[in-house]
Design an enzyme around this catalytic site. Sequence first.
Site, PDB file in Angstrom:
ATOM      1  N   CYS A  38     -61.055 -17.155  53.279  1.00 44.80           N
ATOM      2  CA  CYS A  38     -60.724 -17.396  51.872  1.00 44.80           C
ATOM      3  C   CYS A  38     -59.332 -16.889  51.557  1.00 44.80           C
ATOM      4  O   CYS A  38     -58.752 -16.088  52.289  1.00 44.80           O
ATOM      5  CB  CYS A  38     -61.711 -16.667  50.951  1.00 44.80           C
ATOM      6  SG  CYS A  38     -63.444 -17.050  51.220  1.00 44.80           S
ATOM      7  N   ASP A 456     -17.592 -16.718  40.706  1.00 43.26           N
ATOM      8  CA  ASP A 456     -17.973 -17.830  39.833  1.00 43.26           C
ATOM      9  C   ASP A 456     -17.598 -17.516  38.386  1.00 43.26           C
ATOM     10  O   ASP A 456     -17.871 -16.418  37.875  1.00 43.26           O
ATOM     11  CB  ASP A 456     -19.483 -18.066  39.954  1.00 43.26           C
ATOM     12  CG  ASP A 456     -19.966 -19.224  39.116  1.00 43.26           C
ATOM     13  OD1 ASP A 456     -19.860 -20.372  39.578  1.00 43.26           O
ATOM     14  OD2 ASP A 456     -20.442 -18.969  37.990  1.00 43.26           O
TER      15      ASP A 456
END
Length: 506
Positions: A38, A456
Amino acid sequence: MRMGMHTDTERCVRAVRSKDARFDGWFFTAVLTTGIYCRPSCPVVPPKPGNMVFHPSAAACQQAGFRACKRCRPDTSPGSPEWNHRADLVARAMRLIADGVVDREGVPGLAARLGYSTRQVERQLLAELGAGPLALARAQRAQTARLLVETTALPMAEIAFAAGFASVRTFNDTVREVFALSPTDLRTRATPRDARSHAAPGALSLRLPFRTPLNPDNLFGHLAATAVPGVEEWLPHSPQGVGGTPIGAYRRTLRLPYGHGVVALAPHPDHIACRLTLTDLRDLTVAISRCRRLLDLDADPVAVDDQLRTDPVLAPLVDKAPGRRVPRTVDEAEFAVRAVLGQQVSTAAARTHAARLVTAHGTPVDDPEGGLTHLFPSPEALAALDPGTLAMPRSRRTTFTTLVRRLADGDLHLGAESDWAEARALLLALPGVGPWTADVVAMRALGDPDAFLPTDLGIRRAARELGLPSTPAALTARAAAWRPWRAYAVQYLWATDSHPINFLPV
């Protein structure tokens, strides 16, 4: 990091008892008394700790003789974040296996791409994941087969071929062994939500899971705002969602190993609705893998955000909109070309340059459901063009032609298996490629979660407004505390601006 978490029994037991979905994909619980495995968040009553053993992969569970739980469907868990933020051999191998390389080229092909011997690759995968490359690829084929069985009306023989099985018998045996049901039984049990698609041939509607939280604003906003006409589009009221739900969707064309495709992706609170139209269903596994990478769906947002919150300047940004992802790409070479086209120009100008290349050199495709017209041109097609036709400064023209020639010749390879540091160095060696271009390719194409863009303009503007150092050197020094998640910090800093990339289109 939670590398090797399956060996921490006490922690795993706590996760299972609390049904904590954040750990789905990190490890799997095998139950000795039932013979099933599971995901940690399985809704059934947890077994006694003495009856649980933990494995690092679904393939390891299958190797140990366990079958997949029919309630929690562990085969549909998000992938482990380990393979996204690590750059070592095992992580690169897992990215390639997800991209279908073992099915197409075998284990020798996988090893050759990684630059190691087959024995070294098998040994390291077995040591960390409890299964070798063949078993890992087999588990992936089983998952693809289940998806096709439950969501299409295709004959089983065609599904076996499309999922990568060598024969129908192997397909039948694997499905029975992994899911304890025959392919026919799987199809019969499919719920209405998973109702089989009767749309155009090759069309599939499915759900892509992710770990919450996920903030879709900058993710889909970035893809839509920078979309190249003909290759990408945003449909505000698209019927592309699962079950025909009319929602907005980002759509684009895909160049795939056996053909091409068109994908529509739309955000929902607990999944991404994905509609795929493929010319060859053998490309399904690869298409899903690339869409997951595009949207950064296997990220661990809790680990990322917890680290970034340690900075008092970033903490309010994270608290305001947690779960930001890094918008990535489905084609690393395409993104590198687009990064060069976008050097020192506006988003609109970059789209215009790219659209001209698409119209002149892209491969035409049909798209009855939208306005997509082409695949983005391959490096080989771009390497053959006349540089004089490029409407850009001579220096950038040189950068462009050198890049596409190196990509076409194979001297520069950008892919799921790329070593981030090596690829960055090769990019920086190209004329006209500086740190910004190399790092934006590393961040968005190669998936380096620690890539950073201190030069940037948007980052520097955000830094000034927030009181962070705004010079590249000083900002890089401050950002050391954000490692290894600086690419995610970039998303939070970018999001302080009013640029369209930061907003979910309407």
